[in-house]
Motif scaffolding. Structure first.
Motif, PDB file in Angstrom:
ATOM      1  N   LYS A   1       0.578  -1.236  -0.154  1.00 17.35           N
ATOM      2  CA  LYS A   1       0.083   0.029  -0.002  1.00 17.35           C
ATOM      3  C   LYS A   1       0.783   1.292   0.152  1.00 17.35           C
ATOM      4  O   LYS A   1       0.603   2.145  -0.532  1.00 17.35           O
ATOM      5  N   ALA A   2       1.888   1.233   0.613  1.00 14.49           N
ATOM      6  CA  ALA A   2       2.722   2.272   0.901  1.00 14.49           C
ATOM      7  C   ALA A   2       3.531   2.715  -0.472  1.00 14.49           C
ATOM      8  O   ALA A   2       3.721   3.858  -1.044  1.00 14.49           O
ATOM      9  N   VAL A   3       3.871   1.466  -1.337  1.00 13.72           N
ATOM     10  CA  VAL A   3       4.451   1.536  -2.585  1.00 13.72           C
ATOM     11  C   VAL A   3       3.547   2.301  -3.562  1.00 13.72           C
ATOM     12  O   VAL A   3       3.825   3.152  -4.404  1.00 13.72           O
ATOM     13  N   GLN A   4       2.368   1.867  -3.658  1.00 12.57           N
ATOM     14  CA  GLN A   4       1.482   2.241  -4.369  1.00 12.57           C
ATOM     15  C   GLN A   4       0.886   3.777  -4.293  1.00 12.57           C
ATOM     16  O   GLN A   4       0.711   4.476  -5.016  1.00 12.57           O
ATOM     17  N   ALA A   5       0.950   4.187  -2.938  1.00 11.12           N
ATOM     18  CA  ALA A   5       0.504   5.403  -2.636  1.00 11.12           C
ATOM     19  C   ALA A   5       1.777   6.482  -3.093  1.00 11.12           C
ATOM     20  O   ALA A   5       1.421   7.567  -3.720  1.00 11.12           O
ATOM     21  N   ILE A   6       3.158   6.117  -2.802  1.00  8.74           N
ATOM     22  CA  ILE A   6       4.065   7.006  -3.397  1.00  8.74           C
ATOM     23  C   ILE A   6       4.126   6.774  -4.629  1.00  8.74           C
ATOM     24  O   ILE A   6       4.348   8.173  -5.277  1.00  8.74           O
ATOM     25  N   ARG A   7       3.940   5.810  -5.480  1.00  7.55           N
ATOM     26  CA  ARG A   7       3.868   5.691  -7.035  1.00  7.55           C
ATOM     27  C   ARG A   7       2.786   6.747  -7.584  1.00  7.55           C
ATOM     28  O   ARG A   7       3.079   7.360  -8.665  1.00  7.55           O
ATOM     29  N   SER A   8       1.690   6.873  -6.890  1.00 10.44           N
ATOM     30  CA  SER A   8       0.585   7.796  -7.146  1.00 10.44           C
ATOM     31  C   SER A   8       0.735   9.211  -6.913  1.00 10.44           C
ATOM     32  O   SER A   8       0.032  10.245  -7.301  1.00 10.44           O
ATOM     33  N   ALA A   9       1.751   9.529  -6.227  1.00 13.09           N
ATOM     34  CA  ALA A   9       1.799  10.925  -5.494  1.00 13.09           C
ATOM     35  C   ALA A   9       2.374  12.114  -6.420  1.00 13.09           C
ATOM     36  O   ALA A   9       3.342  11.528  -7.260  1.00 13.09           O
ATOM     37  N   ASP A  10       1.815  12.999  -6.419  1.00  9.95           N
ATOM     38  CA  ASP A  10       2.591  14.324  -7.011  1.00  9.95           C
ATOM     39  C   ASP A  10       3.475  14.685  -6.306  1.00  9.95           C
ATOM     40  O   ASP A  10       4.425  15.527  -6.893  1.00  9.95           O
ATOM     41  N   THR A  11       3.489  14.774  -5.000  1.00 12.82           N
ATOM     42  CA  THR A  11       4.549  15.502  -3.956  1.00 12.82           C
ATOM     43  C   THR A  11       4.851  14.196  -2.806  1.00 12.82           C
ATOM     44  O   THR A  11       3.927  13.697  -2.347  1.00 12.82           O
ATOM     45  N   LEU A  12       5.921  14.032  -2.666  1.00 16.82           N
ATOM     46  CA  LEU A  12       6.505  13.333  -1.573  1.00 16.82           C
ATOM     47  C   LEU A  12       7.246  14.047  -0.586  1.00 16.82           C
ATOM     48  O   LEU A  12       8.272  14.613  -0.890  1.00 16.82           O
ATOM     49  N   LEU A  13       6.551  14.085   0.767  1.00 19.55           N
ATOM     50  CA  LEU A  13       7.082  15.053   1.597  1.00 19.55           C
ATOM     51  C   LEU A  13       7.725  13.993   2.792  1.00 19.55           C
ATOM     52  O   LEU A  13       6.917  13.079   3.328  1.00 19.55           O
ATOM     53  N   ILE A  14       9.073  13.848   2.846  1.00 21.08           N
ATOM     54  CA  ILE A  14       9.611  13.208   3.929  1.00 21.08           C
ATOM     55  C   ILE A  14      10.208  13.914   5.087  1.00 21.08           C
ATOM     56  O   ILE A  14      10.814  15.111   4.792  1.00 21.08           O
ATOM     57  N   GLY A  15       9.817  13.414   6.288  1.00 15.36           N
ATOM     58  CA  GLY A  15      10.344  14.344   7.386  1.00 15.36           C
ATOM     59  C   GLY A  15      10.338  13.529   8.621  1.00 15.36           C
ATOM     60  O   GLY A  15       9.942  12.642   8.857  1.00 15.36           O
ATOM     61  N   GLY A  16      11.499  13.902   9.435  1.00 12.22           N
ATOM     62  CA  GLY A  16      11.934  13.309  10.477  1.00 12.22           C
ATOM     63  C   GLY A  16      12.505  11.909  10.509  1.00 12.22           C
ATOM     64  O   GLY A  16      12.528  11.133  11.392  1.00 12.22           O
ATOM     65  N   THR A  17      13.247  11.813   9.371  1.00 11.16           N
ATOM     66  CA  THR A  17      13.808  10.280   9.113  1.00 11.16           C
ATOM     67  C   THR A  17      15.209  10.442   8.489  1.00 11.16           C
ATOM     68  O   THR A  17      15.346  11.459   7.603  1.00 11.16           O
ATOM     69  N   SER A  18      16.123   9.653   9.117  1.00 13.31           N
ATOM     70  CA  SER A  18      17.503   9.778   8.520  1.00 13.31           C
ATOM     71  C   SER A  18      17.649   8.565   7.252  1.00 13.31           C
ATOM     72  O   SER A  18      18.588   8.836   6.757  1.00 13.31           O
ATOM     73  N   LEU A  19      16.388   8.123   6.865  1.00 13.38           N
ATOM     74  CA  LEU A  19      16.552   7.321   5.724  1.00 13.38           C
ATOM     75  C   LEU A  19      17.610   6.277   5.625  1.00 13.38           C
ATOM     76  O   LEU A  19      18.316   6.113   4.597  1.00 13.38           O
TER      77      LEU A  19
END
Length: 248
Positions: free
Chosen positions: A176-194
């Protein structure tokens, strides 16, 4: 145009934004993060085991009582409340701009703030279950008392519904996370060192227009982002949201 104004512009233009966050999302709620200089993994909390080892599946199995002592003291924050970052994301969802929150956190603060579509990659301390009969228990059942929490029905061990080290992530949640990100026009990443995989690898699925990174310290993805802000995420999101509201 300064960074906050640029972020406000991105928020205004986005129609299918996804937020992906980590421990830094909740530090403004009084929950310490894990990997910063002051984070829990840099503290010497036990003579023989590192904090990372103490939240592993093998430690849970081999040192169950010690696991729960550590878990209650360092991973449960029942009085924590959502901060400006959580509230802003919930408002963006209500506005129809944010389609999903993907979180590595287990504190449940996104839901408490009002977010509806929350994908919890590492589970939640709010949910607990008996390992034998699968009976469900609230966080209070584990938080209260000492020693190993037991099922009131069958006497089995009550385990938090959190993904420990050495345990796999839920494949359905990941999909579900992969599908949500694939469909996004903006990916906002916050508070993670990745740095925690496989969750950190989700960024590779983004195909939209705006990659925004908000984190107090640098990350390996800074060089790929369209906008990078090194500051507290709750403070930044509220400032951008206030600017957006002032325009309308």
């Amino acid at each position: 145009m300064d960074d906050i104004a640029r972020l406000a512009e991105v928020l205004e233009q986005s129609r299918s934004m996804v937020f992906f966050g980590g421990a830094g999302m909740s530090t403004e709620s009084g929950i310490p993060d894990f990997r910063s200089a002051e984070g829990i993994y840099h503290q010497k909390l036990h003579r023989h085991f590192s904090p990372e080892e103490m939240v592993s599946h093998s430690f849970f199995v081999e040192h169950t009582e010690d696991f729960y002592d550590f878990y209650r003291e360092h991973l449960l924050y029942p009085k924590a409340q959502p901060n400006d970052g959580h509230r802003t994301l919930a408002e963006l969802e209500r506005m129809g701009k944010l389609t999903a929150v993907i979180t590595q956190n287990v504190d449940g603060l996104h839901q408490l703030a009002g977010s509806k579509n929350v994908l919890e990659l590492h589970g939640s301390v709010k949910r607990n279950f008996c390992m034998d009969c699968q009976a469900a228990y609230e966080m209070e059942h584990v938080a209260a008392g000492k020693g190993v929490p037991r099922c009131t029905r069958c006497g089995g061990i009550v385990k938090p519904d959190v993904v420990l080290y050495e345990e796999p992530l839920d494949s359905q949640v990941m999909e579900k996370a992969v599908q949500a990100i694939r469909s996004a026009d903006t990916l906002l990443i916050g508070g993670t060192s990745l740095v925690v995989y496989p969750a950190a690898g989700l960024i590779k699925y983004f195909q939209g227009q705006n990659l925004v990174l908000i984190n107090k310290s640098e990350t390996k993805a800074d060089e790929w982002a369209d906008l990078v802000i090194h500051d507290a995420i709750g403070k930044v999101l509220k400032a951008a949201m206030d600017m957006l509201a002032a325009r309308s």
